[in-house]
Design a protein around this motif. Structure first.
Motif, PDB file in Angstrom:
ATOM      1  N   THR A 125       0.667  -0.908  -0.299  1.00  0.00           N
ATOM      2  CA  THR A 125      -0.116   0.052   0.066  1.00  0.00           C
ATOM      3  C   THR A 125       0.775   1.139   0.127  1.00  0.00           C
ATOM      4  OG1 THR A 125      -0.205  -0.357   2.853  1.00  0.00           O
ATOM      5  CG2 THR A 125      -1.741  -0.968   1.266  1.00  0.00           C
ATOM      6  N   SER A 185       1.985   4.716   1.538  1.00  0.00           N
ATOM      7  CA  SER A 185       1.729   5.453   2.175  1.00  0.00           C
ATOM      8  C   SER A 185       0.825   6.310   2.679  1.00  0.00           C
ATOM      9  CB  SER A 185       3.380   5.935   3.273  1.00  0.00           C
ATOM     10  OG  SER A 185       3.428   6.291   4.722  1.00  0.00           O
ATOM     11  N   PRO A 213      -2.387   9.420   8.141  1.00  0.00           N
ATOM     12  CA  PRO A 213      -4.007   9.408   9.082  1.00  0.00           C
ATOM     13  C   PRO A 213      -5.019  10.511   8.714  1.00  0.00           C
ATOM     14  CG  PRO A 213      -2.558   8.896  10.247  1.00  0.00           C
ATOM     15  CD  PRO A 213      -1.319   9.478   9.330  1.00  0.00           C
ATOM     16  N   ASP A 221      -4.535   3.969  12.725  1.00  0.00           N
ATOM     17  CA  ASP A 221      -3.112   3.698  12.400  1.00  0.00           C
ATOM     18  C   ASP A 221      -2.404   2.808  13.247  1.00  0.00           C
ATOM     19  OD1 ASP A 221      -0.240   4.636  11.299  1.00  0.00           O
ATOM     20  OD2 ASP A 221      -0.310   6.097  12.258  1.00  0.00           O
ATOM     21  N   ILE A 222      -2.903   1.687  12.906  1.00  0.00           N
ATOM     22  CA  ILE A 222      -2.206   0.598  13.577  1.00  0.00           C
ATOM     23  C   ILE A 222      -1.309  -0.695  12.021  1.00  0.00           C
ATOM     24  CG2 ILE A 222      -3.264  -0.002  15.353  1.00  0.00           C
ATOM     25  CD1 ILE A 222      -5.381  -1.768  13.848  1.00  0.00           C
ATOM     26  N   THR A 223      -0.773  -1.512  12.200  1.00  0.00           N
ATOM     27  CA  THR A 223       0.016  -2.657  11.748  1.00  0.00           C
ATOM     28  C   THR A 223      -0.295  -3.637  11.224  1.00  0.00           C
ATOM     29  OG1 THR A 223       1.641  -0.517   9.951  1.00  0.00           O
ATOM     30  CG2 THR A 223       1.620  -2.854   9.944  1.00  0.00           C
ATOM     31  N   ASP A 277       3.015  -6.570   5.782  1.00  0.00           N
ATOM     32  CA  ASP A 277       1.835  -5.787   6.962  1.00  0.00           C
ATOM     33  C   ASP A 277       1.014  -4.995   6.013  1.00  0.00           C
ATOM     34  OD1 ASP A 277       3.352  -7.785   8.644  1.00  0.00           O
ATOM     35  OD2 ASP A 277       3.911  -5.936   9.330  1.00  0.00           O
ATOM     36  N   ARG A 281      -0.319  -0.991   6.901  1.00  0.00           N
ATOM     37  CA  ARG A 281      -1.116   0.167   7.577  1.00  0.00           C
ATOM     38  C   ARG A 281      -2.603   0.426   7.430  1.00  0.00           C
ATOM     39  NH1 ARG A 281       0.473   5.386   6.749  1.00  0.00           N
ATOM     40  NH2 ARG A 281      -0.076   6.333   9.135  1.00  0.00           N
ATOM     41  N   ALA A 326      -4.271   2.708   7.939  1.00  0.00           N
ATOM     42  CA  ALA A 326      -4.540   4.343   7.513  1.00  0.00           C
ATOM     43  C   ALA A 326      -4.111   4.207   6.363  1.00  0.00           C
ATOM     44  CB  ALA A 326      -3.450   5.044   8.814  1.00  0.00           C
ATOM     45  N   ASP A 327      -3.341   3.564   6.057  1.00  0.00           N
ATOM     46  CA  ASP A 327      -3.208   4.117   4.178  1.00  0.00           C
ATOM     47  C   ASP A 327      -4.267   3.698   3.367  1.00  0.00           C
ATOM     48  OD1 ASP A 327      -0.809   4.827   5.055  1.00  0.00           O
ATOM     49  OD2 ASP A 327       0.404   2.782   5.043  1.00  0.00           O
ATOM     50  N   ASP A 330      -4.828  -9.911  13.414  1.00  0.00           N
ATOM     51  CA  ASP A 330      -5.257  -9.334  14.742  1.00  0.00           C
ATOM     52  C   ASP A 330      -5.212  -9.640  15.670  1.00  0.00           C
ATOM     53  OD1 ASP A 330      -5.828  -7.222  16.083  1.00  0.00           O
ATOM     54  OD2 ASP A 330      -7.533  -6.168  15.245  1.00  0.00           O
TER      55      ASP A 330
END
Length: 181
Positions: free
Chosen positions: A36, A38, A41, A48-50, A59, A61, A63-64, A130
């Motif tokens: 993704t 970058s 947010p 904003d978690i990966t 991985d 993120r 928020a992207d 998760d």
């Protein structure tokens, strides 16, 4: 984060950040998580978690991400998740090129069963892991399933609880994302 999957499923300790998790049988048959771009947010946007990919790929993120996007929070041990899985599989077929779908395997102690669940139900879209319930607060997860609708600006709305029909899911996609199928 990738080491979380390895320690959850294989009982191993922490490893090198960014290292590949211990292979889960069949994970290579899942749709890979795409890289993704970058992005900053968004206010009222995804957290904003990966999270690591359940299959192959980097991985991701959250928020992207931007929409139109449907995120489904599920677990293989969750009976309502089993009930709604066919609707998500059908949405993936109907929505190709119109929107993206992403699964989040939530609080699942058995990644090998999660992979089997996704493969058996033909959930042919990328899935994240998760295991630490990082999306719980933002997505108001009392338990799965939760479906998240992300618009083109990265803002989201929630549908808590099981999806009860294909018609309901498609109506939610129209209302919340403006996508006609």
């Amino acid at each position: 984060m990738l080491t979380v999957l390895a320690s959850c499923g294989q009982g191993q300790g922490a490893g090198t950040p960014g290292a590949q998790p211990t292979a889960v049988a069949g994970a290579d048959k899942l749709v890979a998580c795409p890289p993704t771009e970058s992005r900053p947010p968004v206010s009222n946007g995804l957290p904003d978690i990966t999270l690591p990919c359940l299959g192959s790929g980097p991985d991701v993120r959250l928020a992207d991400l931007r929409g139109p996007l449907v995120i489904n929070v599920w677990a293989q041990w969750c009976p309502p998740c089993r009930d709604e899985a066919p609707y998500l599989a059908e949405l993936q077929k109907k929505a190709a090129g119109k929107l993206q779908i992403l699964g989040i395997d939530y609080a699942d102690p058995r990644p090998e069963l999660a992979v089997k669940f996704a493969r058996d139900r033909e959930l042919n879209f990328p899935h994240l892991v998760d295991s630490e319930k990082l999306v719980r607060k933002t997505f108001k997860v009392g338990g799965p399933p939760v479906t998240v609708f992300v618009d083109k600006d990265g803002k989201f709305t929630l549908h808590n609880g099981v999806l009860t029909s294909q018609e309901q899911l498609e109506q939610l996609v129209r209302e919340r994302l403006g996508v006609e199928l």
